[in-house]
Design an enzyme around this catalytic site. Sequence first.
Site, PDB file in Angstrom:
ATOM      1  N   CYS A 161       0.786  -1.224  -0.018  1.00 11.50           N
ATOM      2  CA  CYS A 161       0.109  -0.022   0.269  1.00 11.50           C
ATOM      3  C   CYS A 161       0.986   1.313   0.231  1.00 11.50           C
ATOM      4  O   CYS A 161       0.603   2.184  -0.683  1.00 11.50           O
ATOM      5  CB  CYS A 161      -0.850   0.035   1.296  1.00 11.50           C
ATOM      6  N   GLN A 220       2.444   5.852   8.228  1.00  9.96           N
ATOM      7  CA  GLN A 220       1.199   4.836   7.875  1.00  9.96           C
ATOM      8  C   GLN A 220       0.236   4.692   9.144  1.00  9.96           C
ATOM      9  O   GLN A 220       0.544   4.466   9.938  1.00  9.96           O
ATOM     10  CB  GLN A 220       2.243   3.736   7.567  1.00  9.96           C
ATOM     11  N   SER A 228      -4.554   1.061   9.882  1.00  6.01           N
ATOM     12  CA  SER A 228      -5.435   0.028   9.254  1.00  6.01           C
ATOM     13  C   SER A 228      -4.442  -0.542   8.154  1.00  6.01           C
ATOM     14  O   SER A 228      -5.036  -1.486   7.687  1.00  6.01           O
ATOM     15  CB  SER A 228      -6.560   1.020   8.360  1.00  6.01           C
ATOM     16  N   GLY A 229      -3.432   0.125   8.064  1.00  7.36           N
ATOM     17  CA  GLY A 229      -2.302  -0.894   7.041  1.00  7.36           C
ATOM     18  C   GLY A 229      -1.988  -2.063   8.146  1.00  7.36           C
ATOM     19  O   GLY A 229      -1.532  -3.194   7.271  1.00  7.36           O
ATOM     20  N   HIS A 233      -2.290   6.878   4.302  1.00 10.30           N
ATOM     21  CA  HIS A 233      -0.778   6.810   4.426  1.00 10.30           C
ATOM     22  C   HIS A 233      -0.218   7.955   4.046  1.00 10.30           C
ATOM     23  O   HIS A 233      -0.809   8.552   2.783  1.00 10.30           O
ATOM     24  CB  HIS A 233      -0.189   5.463   3.596  1.00 10.30           C
TER      25      HIS A 233
END
Length: 345
Positions: free
Chosen positions: A126, A153, A156-157, A254
Site C-alpha cells: 500500500c 502509515q 488500518s495498514g 498513508h
Amino acid sequence: MRVAVVGATGAVGRRMVSILEEREFPLDELRLFASPRSEGTRIPFRGESLTVHAAGGRWHEGVDVALTSAGGSVSRALLPEAAAAGTVCIDNSSAFRMDPDVPLVIPELNPDALLGHRNLIANPNCTAIVALMALGPLHREFGLRFLITSSYQSVSGAGQKGIRELAEQLGKLHGQEEALGLDGPVDAGGLPSGSVFPKTIAYNVVPICERPDPEGSGFTTEELKMGNEARKILGAPDLVVAATAVRVPVPVGHGISAYARFDRPTSPGAAREVLAAAPGVRVLDDPEAGAYPTPIEAAGRDDVLVGRIRRAHDDERALMLFSAGDNLRKGAALNAVQIAELLAG
Ligand SMILES: NC(=O)c1ccc[n+]([C@@H]2O[C@H](COP(=O)([O-])OP(=O)(O)OC[C@H]3O[C@@H](n4cnc5c(N)ncnc54)[C@H](OP(=O)(O)O)[C@@H]3O)[C@@H](O)[C@H]2O)c1
C-alpha cells in the site's frame, strides 16, 4: 463471470466488495470467503446479503477471478492450486510480489506487465502504491535514480485489528493528555499496550512497521518493500531507495514524504504539469491557500493526492514532495479491482 473475494471480512476485503459494487464490475456471481471464524457472516452486495464461507477445499471451483486479501500464509496455501486450475488470482499479500513469474501491477503505471500472466498477479504494497502513483509519472519523464522516503502509515495498514488497538488505547489514555510527561518521563510499563503494534500507538508514533530485516540490514521488512517493489514496477533495476516507515495514530490514509533525484533536470512547475495529467493523481499544491495533501482528506477517495512539490535546494535534478492516499482503497482494494477490470476488458 464468477468472482470470489477471499478475506472478505477484513479491512481490505470489505472495500473490495464495496468497490466491485460501486464500479459496477461486470460479474454474474460474487462468492465471499474468510476464515472458519466468519462462516455464516453476511455482507451486503447489490441489495442482497451474501453469506461468507470458510476458504478451503475446492473453494476456487467455478471461480473465474479471485481477489485475495487474507495474508501471505493463506495466499501461499490456497493460490498455486487455484491458479493451476484456471482461476485468475489477484493477490494483495506480499507472498508472490517478488516472484519473477508474477506481475506486480499498478494499472496506471505498468499495465503491460499483465501480458502473458500465469493466473497469479500481485497487488503491490500500500505504501509503495501511494508513493509510486506520484513518482511513476515523474520517473517516466525525468528518470528516477535515487529516492528517500519517510512514510506515515495509518493503523488500518495492519488490518481491522490495528484500528481496534488504536481505539482501545485512545480510550484508556483519554483524559490524561495534559498529564502525559508532566511529572517526568512516562513509565512505559504503565502505558496501554497491544498485540498489533510493538509500542503504544495512541498519542505516539512508532518507527517500526512489520519487523526488523532478518538479514540484519537495519531496515524493516516494510521498508525494504518500497525499494524492491519500486524497482520491479518501474522497471528500474538500478534505482537506489532508502525508506523509513513509521506507524502513526491515524485510522485510514498513508502519507509519504519523498526526496527524489532524477537523471534529467526538472522543476516543481514541470513536475506539477506531469502530475496534473497523470490518471489517478490529484495535485493539491498551494499551501498558502491551504491546499496540500493530508491522509484524512485522502481517506475514502480513489485519487492519490500530491503536493508540497519543491526543489531540493539548488539541485535542478532533485525534488521533494508529499503524497497521501487511502491505503485500503488505491493502496489495496481499488488497485486489485482495477487489475480485474483490465483483465475483464
Ligand atoms: N490493510 C492495508 O492497508 C493493506 C494494504 C495492502 C495490502 N494488505 C494486505 O492485505 C491482506 C489483508 O489485510 P487486511 O488489512 O484486510 O487484514 P485484516 O483486516 O486482518 O483481514 C484479514 C482477512 O483475512 C481473513 N483470513 C484470516 N485467516 C484466514 C484463513 N485461514 N482463511 C481464509 N481467510 C482468512 C480474515 O477472516 P476472519 O475475519 O474470518 O478472521 C479477514 O477476512 C494482508 O496480506 C495485508 O498485508 C493490506
